[in-house]
Design a protein around this motif. Structure first.
Motif, PDB file in Angstrom:
ATOM      1  N   GLN A 111       0.835  -1.206   0.000  1.00 56.54           N
ATOM      2  CA  GLN A 111       0.000   0.000   0.000  1.00 56.54           C
ATOM      3  C   GLN A 111       0.867   1.253   0.000  1.00 56.54           C
ATOM      4  OE1 GLN A 111      -2.454  -0.937   3.439  1.00 56.54           O
ATOM      5  NE2 GLN A 111      -4.255  -1.202   2.137  1.00 56.54           N
ATOM      6  N   TRP A 112       1.960   1.216   0.784  1.00 57.62           N
ATOM      7  CA  TRP A 112       2.882   2.352   0.837  1.00 57.62           C
ATOM      8  C   TRP A 112       3.533   2.576  -0.528  1.00 57.62           C
ATOM      9  CZ3 TRP A 112       8.193   2.457  -0.038  1.00 57.62           C
ATOM     10  CH2 TRP A 112       8.830   3.664   0.254  1.00 57.62           C
ATOM     11  N   PHE A 113       3.945   1.467  -1.183  1.00 52.48           N
ATOM     12  CA  PHE A 113       4.619   1.577  -2.482  1.00 52.48           C
ATOM     13  C   PHE A 113       3.680   2.154  -3.530  1.00 52.48           C
ATOM     14  CE2 PHE A 113       6.339  -0.403  -6.454  1.00 52.48           C
ATOM     15  CZ  PHE A 113       7.552   0.275  -6.453  1.00 52.48           C
ATOM     16  N   ILE A 114       2.451   1.641  -3.590  1.00 52.88           N
ATOM     17  CA  ILE A 114       1.467   2.167  -4.541  1.00 52.88           C
ATOM     18  C   ILE A 114       1.152   3.616  -4.217  1.00 52.88           C
ATOM     19  CG2 ILE A 114      -0.931   1.985  -5.318  1.00 52.88           C
ATOM     20  CD1 ILE A 114       0.884  -0.112  -6.505  1.00 52.88           C
ATOM     21  N   GLY A 115       1.151   3.926  -2.908  1.00 56.54           N
ATOM     22  CA  GLY A 115       0.856   5.291  -2.483  1.00 56.54           C
ATOM     23  C   GLY A 115       1.900   6.305  -2.931  1.00 56.54           C
ATOM     24  N   LEU A 116       3.080   5.837  -3.317  1.00 58.23           N
ATOM     25  CA  LEU A 116       4.105   6.747  -3.825  1.00 58.23           C
ATOM     26  C   LEU A 116       3.657   7.414  -5.128  1.00 58.23           C
ATOM     27  CD1 LEU A 116       7.351   4.599  -3.304  1.00 58.23           C
ATOM     28  CD2 LEU A 116       6.620   6.567  -1.948  1.00 58.23           C
ATOM     29  N   GLY A 117       2.744   6.763  -5.826  1.00 62.26           N
ATOM     30  CA  GLY A 117       2.288   7.294  -7.110  1.00 62.26           C
ATOM     31  C   GLY A 117       3.145   6.768  -8.244  1.00 62.26           C
ATOM     32  N   SER A 118       2.563   6.682  -9.435  1.00 62.70           N
ATOM     33  CA  SER A 118       3.259   6.103 -10.585  1.00 62.70           C
ATOM     34  C   SER A 118       4.502   6.887 -10.973  1.00 62.70           C
ATOM     35  CB  SER A 118       2.313   6.011 -11.784  1.00 62.70           C
ATOM     36  OG  SER A 118       1.861   7.298 -12.162  1.00 62.70           O
ATOM     37  N   THR A 119       4.514   8.199 -10.715  1.00 61.31           N
ATOM     38  CA  THR A 119       5.677   9.004 -11.102  1.00 61.31           C
ATOM     39  C   THR A 119       6.880   8.725 -10.209  1.00 61.31           C
ATOM     40  OG1 THR A 119       4.901  10.847  -9.727  1.00 61.31           O
ATOM     41  CG2 THR A 119       4.256  10.857 -12.048  1.00 61.31           C
ATOM     42  N   VAL A 120       6.665   8.051  -9.072  1.00 63.66           N
ATOM     43  CA  VAL A 120       7.773   7.672  -8.189  1.00 63.66           C
ATOM     44  C   VAL A 120       8.079   6.188  -8.306  1.00 63.66           C
ATOM     45  CG1 VAL A 120       8.580   7.541  -5.799  1.00 63.66           C
ATOM     46  CG2 VAL A 120       7.288   9.538  -6.566  1.00 63.66           C
ATOM     47  N   PHE A 121       7.028   5.330  -8.218  1.00 62.17           N
ATOM     48  CA  PHE A 121       7.342   3.900  -8.227  1.00 62.17           C
ATOM     49  C   PHE A 121       7.757   3.401  -9.609  1.00 62.17           C
ATOM     50  CE2 PHE A 121       2.560   3.180  -8.592  1.00 62.17           C
ATOM     51  CZ  PHE A 121       2.566   2.539  -9.820  1.00 62.17           C
ATOM     52  N   LEU A 122       7.310   4.061 -10.696  1.00 62.53           N
ATOM     53  CA  LEU A 122       7.725   3.625 -12.028  1.00 62.53           C
ATOM     54  C   LEU A 122       9.233   3.817 -12.245  1.00 62.53           C
ATOM     55  CD1 LEU A 122       6.889   2.396 -14.681  1.00 62.53           C
ATOM     56  CD2 LEU A 122       6.231   4.658 -15.502  1.00 62.53           C
ATOM     57  N   PRO A 123       9.831   4.983 -11.898  1.00 64.93           N
ATOM     58  CA  PRO A 123      11.294   5.099 -12.020  1.00 64.93           C
ATOM     59  C   PRO A 123      12.052   4.079 -11.182  1.00 64.93           C
ATOM     60  CG  PRO A 123      10.307   7.266 -11.779  1.00 64.93           C
ATOM     61  CD  PRO A 123       9.205   6.272 -11.554  1.00 64.93           C
ATOM     62  N   ILE A 124      11.518   3.731 -10.008  1.00 64.63           N
ATOM     63  CA  ILE A 124      12.173   2.718  -9.174  1.00 64.63           C
ATOM     64  C   ILE A 124      12.165   1.372  -9.881  1.00 64.63           C
ATOM     65  CG2 ILE A 124      12.006   1.422  -7.008  1.00 64.63           C
ATOM     66  CD1 ILE A 124      10.832   3.957  -5.716  1.00 64.63           C
ATOM     67  N   ILE A 125      11.021   1.021 -10.465  1.00 63.62           N
ATOM     68  CA  ILE A 125      10.909  -0.253 -11.185  1.00 63.62           C
ATOM     69  C   ILE A 125      11.834  -0.265 -12.402  1.00 63.62           C
ATOM     70  CG2 ILE A 125       9.343  -1.684 -12.563  1.00 63.62           C
ATOM     71  CD1 ILE A 125       7.099  -0.740 -10.672  1.00 63.62           C
ATOM     72  N   ILE A 126      11.868   0.853 -13.140  1.00 62.09           N
ATOM     73  CA  ILE A 126      12.742   0.947 -14.314  1.00 62.09           C
ATOM     74  C   ILE A 126      14.204   0.775 -13.897  1.00 62.09           C
ATOM     75  CG2 ILE A 126      13.585   2.498 -16.117  1.00 62.09           C
ATOM     76  CD1 ILE A 126      10.836   1.338 -16.679  1.00 62.09           C
ATOM     77  N   PHE A 127      14.594   1.404 -12.795  1.00 65.60           N
ATOM     78  CA  PHE A 127      15.975   1.279 -12.294  1.00 65.60           C
ATOM     79  C   PHE A 127      16.295  -0.173 -11.956  1.00 65.60           C
ATOM     80  CE2 PHE A 127      18.837   1.040  -8.602  1.00 65.60           C
ATOM     81  CZ  PHE A 127      19.979   1.604  -9.148  1.00 65.60           C
ATOM     82  N   ILE A 128      15.382  -0.840 -11.233  1.00 71.59           N
ATOM     83  CA  ILE A 128      15.612  -2.237 -10.846  1.00 71.59           C
ATOM     84  C   ILE A 128      15.705  -3.126 -12.075  1.00 71.59           C
ATOM     85  CG2 ILE A 128      14.578  -4.227  -9.666  1.00 71.59           C
ATOM     86  CD1 ILE A 128      13.365  -2.232  -7.664  1.00 71.59           C
ATOM     87  N   LEU A 129      14.821  -2.906 -13.044  1.00 71.93           N
ATOM     88  CA  LEU A 129      14.874  -3.679 -14.287  1.00 71.93           C
ATOM     89  C   LEU A 129      16.196  -3.465 -15.014  1.00 71.93           C
ATOM     90  CD1 LEU A 129      11.324  -3.354 -15.916  1.00 71.93           C
ATOM     91  CD2 LEU A 129      12.405  -5.426 -15.044  1.00 71.93           C
ATOM     92  N   ALA A 134      24.309   4.038 -13.059  1.00 71.91           N
ATOM     93  CA  ALA A 134      24.092   5.453 -13.388  1.00 71.91           C
ATOM     94  C   ALA A 134      23.148   5.589 -14.583  1.00 71.91           C
ATOM     95  CB  ALA A 134      25.420   6.135 -13.696  1.00 71.91           C
ATOM     96  N   LYS A 135      23.359   4.749 -15.605  1.00 72.50           N
ATOM     97  CA  LYS A 135      22.509   4.814 -16.800  1.00 72.50           C
ATOM     98  C   LYS A 135      21.088   4.356 -16.481  1.00 72.50           C
ATOM     99  CE  LYS A 135      22.492   3.538 -21.703  1.00 72.50           C
ATOM    100  NZ  LYS A 135      23.215   2.778 -22.774  1.00 72.50           N
ATOM    101  N   ALA A 136      20.977   3.323 -15.631  1.00 72.72           N
ATOM    102  CA  ALA A 136      19.656   2.830 -15.225  1.00 72.72           C
ATOM    103  C   ALA A 136      18.907   3.900 -14.446  1.00 72.72           C
ATOM    104  CB  ALA A 136      19.791   1.560 -14.390  1.00 72.72           C
ATOM    105  N   ALA A 137      19.646   4.630 -13.579  1.00 70.45           N
ATOM    106  CA  ALA A 137      19.017   5.693 -12.790  1.00 70.45           C
ATOM    107  C   ALA A 137      18.527   6.827 -13.692  1.00 70.45           C
ATOM    108  CB  ALA A 137      20.006   6.235 -11.760  1.00 70.45           C
ATOM    109  N   ILE A 138      19.364   7.211 -14.679  1.00 69.48           N
ATOM    110  CA  ILE A 138      18.955   8.272 -15.610  1.00 69.48           C
ATOM    111  C   ILE A 138      17.725   7.835 -16.404  1.00 69.48           C
ATOM    112  CG2 ILE A 138      19.624   9.540 -17.687  1.00 69.48           C
ATOM    113  CD1 ILE A 138      20.896  10.614 -15.155  1.00 69.48           C
ATOM    114  N   SER A 139      17.690   6.569 -16.817  1.00 74.29           N
ATOM    115  CA  SER A 139      16.520   6.050 -17.537  1.00 74.29           C
ATOM    116  C   SER A 139      15.279   6.151 -16.673  1.00 74.29           C
ATOM    117  CB  SER A 139      16.748   4.591 -17.954  1.00 74.29           C
ATOM    118  OG  SER A 139      17.706   4.495 -18.979  1.00 74.29           O
TER     119      SER A 139
END
Length: 440
Positions: free
Chosen positions: A6-24, A33-38
């Protein structure tokens, strides 16, 4: 665990999506560094898309609602809009449970070389279909089964249309995993087959580039946006100044939206390329498509033009269709998310898109009317107060998967959903194994 999700979803897509992209990115071997910029770029692109959609909603959406109040007086079921669908779905126990379950299933799919879906936000629609099943039967277990079957159905449709969609919009390695958009694509296939066999109609070539060349200044998408915006303003009984401001805001959306989509894709491409390399090394060359939101497609000129024209068309249809009780309201500014994947099937032809989407709108209006008691019950399950308005519905939730799940659970309960699930799994195997081998 539920509170963490619930906390993670509560971050909003503009926050949790960059986190997911970085992990991927890290998983696929991209440098941190490149993953973070992406991830940051995707997040910024997402914010840009939200700003533009907000501009459309705050300006055109308000005018459309005023227009609806003027001309929709005989309709008694309010279209509350699909915008509340995500918050509603993720506020339920079913919605929170679905996320880890879906991720486990998706991990299995990735190991098989199928689509990896990072568009967690749009898990809300499979959850919504699960809530439809629960609302029909009153059984929570049926809701869970329905949501899982819906997730697999969403990925099946994403895989079926991935090649056509990615080629048309120019997004290699990307699959659109957005149920509302995918549902329209399936309807567009038989419609386009019929259009191909109508003498005269099948000779009409009217993509956005052709229209721009033929009509010159008036064929420019920005000018089209301004004109349509002003027309809506006048129909909403705005004065000239306010109608002109609405026209400029609508024209701005037509100009800015593609640029925001381009920024979104700028962040995604390094991850898509790394995913392809990862698949070649670890999965025996099997391709892995990245599932994303339909927001990536709504900036296309034909999508935007058709979306704007569907506003007055839907209101006219709502008034004249016998038996329809739905007043288009909350979804009027967001038809692009329901029709965007129909456009590639119609090969970008504006005339086919308008006719095909109008036919599709007829089915959505009737289905949203029929589903109104069930959708109202879904709101009650989520403890949402629908006030004294009686029944509520959503035009964009009046699509065939919602009707299919409602009929299946009404007729056969869990057995009906199990049958759908078996068919979906069989088709997933066919699309990703047998068809893929034939194409290679």
């Amino acid at each position: 665990m539920l509170s963490v999700l619930q906390w993670f979803i509560g971050l909003g897509s503009t926050v949790f999506l960059p986190i997911i992209i970085f992990i991927l990115g890290i998983i696929f071997g991209v440098k941190p560094a490149k993953a973070a910029i992406s991830g940051f770029t995707v997040g910024i692109g997402s914010i840009g898309l939200n700003l533009v959609i907000g501009l459309l909603s705050d300006n055109l959406g308000t005018a459309i609602q005023v227009m609806g109040e003027h001309y929709g007086f005989s309709l008694n079921i309010m279209d509350i809009g699909c915008g509340v669908g995500g918050p509603l779905a993720f506020s339920t126990t079913l919605g929170i449970i679905l996320i880890p379950m879906s991720l486990i299933v998706n991990l299995l799919f990735v190991m098989l070389g199928w689509t990896i879906n990072v568009d967690i936000w749009n898990f809300w629609f499979p959850c919504f279909l699960g809530l439809v099943a629960q609302a029909v039967t009153g059984n929570f277990v049926t809701g869970i089964l329905g949501a899982l079957v819906a997730v697999m159905l969403q990925w099946l449709l994403a895989d079926i249309f991935q090649k056509k969609v990615s080629e048309f919009f120019g997004y290699p390695g990307i699959a659109i995993s957005h149920m509302m958009a995918l549902s329209g694509a399936l309807i567009a296939v038989p419609l386009n087959w019929i259009f191909d066999r109508i003498p005269g109609f099948n000779k009409i070539e009217a993509d956005s580039e052709t229209i721009a060349k033929r009509f010159g200044f008036f064929g420019d998408t920005v000018v089209i946006g301004i004109i349509i915006g002003m027309i809506v303003g006048f129909l909403a009984k705005y004065d000239f100044a306010k109608a002109a401001q609405l026209g400029m805001a609508t024209g701005a959306v037509m100009k800015i939206m593609p640029k925001m989509v381009a920024m979104f894709m700028e962040g995604l491409m390094p991850i898509a390329e790394a995913a392809k390399e990862f698949a070649n090394k670890r999965l025996g060359g099997r391709s892995v498509n990245i599932g994303m939101d339909a927001a990536l497609t709504v900036g296309h000129s034909t999508v935007m033009s058709t979306n704007l024209l569907m506003v007055p068309i839907s209101l006219a249809l709502a008034i004249i269709l016998p038996g329809n009780q739905t007043l288009p309201f909350g979804d009027l500014a967001f038809y692009a998310f329901g029709i965007c994947l129909m456009i590639p099937i119609f090969r970008g032809n504006v005339v086919r898109s308008i006719v095909g989407c109008s036919i599709y709108m007829v089915s959505m209006l009737y289905l949203s009317t029929w589903l109104a008691p069930i959708i109202t019950n879904v709101f009650k399950i989520a403890h949402y107060n629908v006030g004294t308005s009686g029944q509520v519905t959503s035009v964009l939730c009046g699509i065939w998967p919602a009707g299919l799940f409602a009929v299946a659970t009404k007729s056969l309960g869990n057995i009906g959903l199990a049958v759908i699930g078996v068919v979906v799994i069989a088709l997933l195997v066919y699309v990703n194994k047998i068809r893929a081998q034939k194409e290679n």
